[in-house]
Design an enzyme around this catalytic site. Sequence first.
Site, PDB file in Angstrom:
ATOM      1  N   ARG A 193       2.928   0.885   3.382  1.00 36.12           N
ATOM      2  CA  ARG A 193       3.663  -0.312   3.786  1.00 36.12           C
ATOM      3  C   ARG A 193       3.826  -1.284   2.626  1.00 36.12           C
ATOM      4  O   ARG A 193       2.990  -1.323   1.709  1.00 36.12           O
ATOM      5  CB  ARG A 193       2.971  -1.012   4.952  1.00 36.12           C
ATOM      6  CG  ARG A 193       1.687  -1.729   4.592  1.00 36.12           C
ATOM      7  CD  ARG A 193       1.040  -2.402   5.792  1.00 36.12           C
ATOM      8  NE  ARG A 193       0.628  -1.415   6.779  1.00 36.12           N
ATOM      9  CZ  ARG A 193       1.159  -1.309   7.992  1.00 36.12           C
ATOM     10  NH1 ARG A 193       2.123  -2.134   8.372  1.00 36.12           N
ATOM     11  NH2 ARG A 193       0.733  -0.392   8.841  1.00 36.12           N
TER      12      ARG A 193
ATOM     13  N   PRO B  63     -10.176   2.043   8.449  1.00 41.13           N
ATOM     14  CA  PRO B  63     -10.750   0.798   7.942  1.00 41.13           C
ATOM     15  C   PRO B  63     -10.242   0.379   6.572  1.00 41.13           C
ATOM     16  O   PRO B  63     -10.421  -0.760   6.173  1.00 41.13           O
ATOM     17  CB  PRO B  63     -12.247   1.130   7.883  1.00 41.13           C
ATOM     18  CG  PRO B  63     -12.274   2.599   7.590  1.00 41.13           C
ATOM     19  CD  PRO B  63     -11.096   3.193   8.317  1.00 41.13           C
TER      20      PRO B  63
ATOM     21  N   THR C 197       0.854  -1.186   0.000  1.00 40.80           N
ATOM     22  CA  THR C 197       0.000   0.000   0.000  1.00 40.80           C
ATOM     23  C   THR C 197       0.891   1.237   0.000  1.00 40.80           C
ATOM     24  O   THR C 197       2.116   1.132  -0.044  1.00 40.80           O
ATOM     25  CB  THR C 197      -0.918   0.029   1.235  1.00 40.80           C
ATOM     26  OG1 THR C 197      -0.126   0.354   2.396  1.00 40.80           O
ATOM     27  CG2 THR C 197      -1.592  -1.325   1.461  1.00 40.80           C
ATOM     28  N   CYS C 198       0.279   2.414   0.092  1.00 40.62           N
ATOM     29  CA  CYS C 198       1.079   3.637   0.098  1.00 40.62           C
ATOM     30  C   CYS C 198       1.919   3.762   1.362  1.00 40.62           C
ATOM     31  O   CYS C 198       2.929   4.469   1.372  1.00 40.62           O
ATOM     32  CB  CYS C 198       0.179   4.865  -0.065  1.00 40.62           C
ATOM     33  SG  CYS C 198      -1.044   5.069   1.246  1.00 40.62           S
TER      34      CYS C 198
END
Length: 416
Positions: free
Chosen positions: A52, A111, A49-50
């Site tokens: 990790r 979330p 993701t951005c």
Amino acid sequence: MSLVAIGINHKTATVDLREKVAFSPDKIHDAMKSLASRTRSGEAVIVSTCNRTELYCNNGDETDIIEWLEEYHGLEHQDVAPCLYNYHGQEAVRHLMRVASGLDSLILGEPQILGQVKQAFVKAKEAGTVALTIDRLFQNTFSVAKKVRTETEIGAAAVSVAFAAVSMAKHIFSSLSTTKVLLIGAGETIELVAKHLKDNGVASMVVANRTLERAQSMCEEFNATAITLAQIPDFLPKADIVISSTASPLPILGKGMVEKALKQRRHQPMLLVDIAVPRDIEPEVADLDDAFLYTVDDLHSIIEQNKASRKEAAEQAELITEEQSHLFMEWVRSLESVDSIREYRSQSMAIKDELVERALNKLAQGGDTEQVLVELANRLTNRLIHAPTQALTVASRQGDLNTLGQLRTALGLDKN
């Protein structure tokens, strides 16, 4: 079995390094197959993701996995190693559960990460890098994340990176009711941004996306205008706020494009929030006098406020992840006992088959039935008790009372 989690995130590395180790959506399928080939079980999932990039493997060697990551991205060990973290066994399980529950997120309790972990799992299944252990791990993790949200207040007034971006815009502009916003991208993050902007009464929104159809679909819900990426230069001068989050490997907005737009705006200030990794907006844009550029690494004040308000809920959630990770490891250990039981039973059956065959041959040759049966019983008994007898003897000779007691209990010697 040996579960390993190796990763890099917003707490251990800058956005520069994070974007270098990120996996683009079009390459992650092959990357997972390549990573899985370096494990003994062929099981691997990549969560990218951005904020990790994390590698989850079953029966993989930590050093080999790190070498694979460095080789895949063409990075030097000394540049990556200091920023990596790794977990094994129950700690790896708990880490994944914490990540999916939003406890390790840039914004506590957000979330969005659960959906991203689910998506990574789906892609791993499509790549064929999921088997029994990893499948059970991720399915349990999704249940734990749901349990955390329903049994704690961690999800109350749920926030995300998208929420933080809009909060920053509200902090800079006293009111959003007169501001015009350009959103770049049409994924889940931008959709959340649009929702928060709509809730805050923004004047107008334009959504730019590589695929116009996707942008149009989103715009119907938020009464926004859809454009292609090629049309950005025409709409950029009208934007007071630009928020970008795409999966593009190259920047969408360059310094020259923004500089030209600012001149057309007669140097009215423009807020640009880049929440993509790799970055969508060239860092040099920050050098322009009337451009105020922020990245995910600039959202710390909002994040800290969020953490403070959710501390109690997070403590409850931590207890849940601790308990559930322990239960999962009990299941893993039960698998190991199943293998041992199966092996022991197979060994015993092989002994029985060997001795029965020998007895039948003697009977076929006219041997005395009673004598053959007694001999069979004696030989079978001696062969089956040989291993436990040896274990009892060794424990006794070594004075190992603990092992001796466990063996007596296991063999049922203390029942009378």
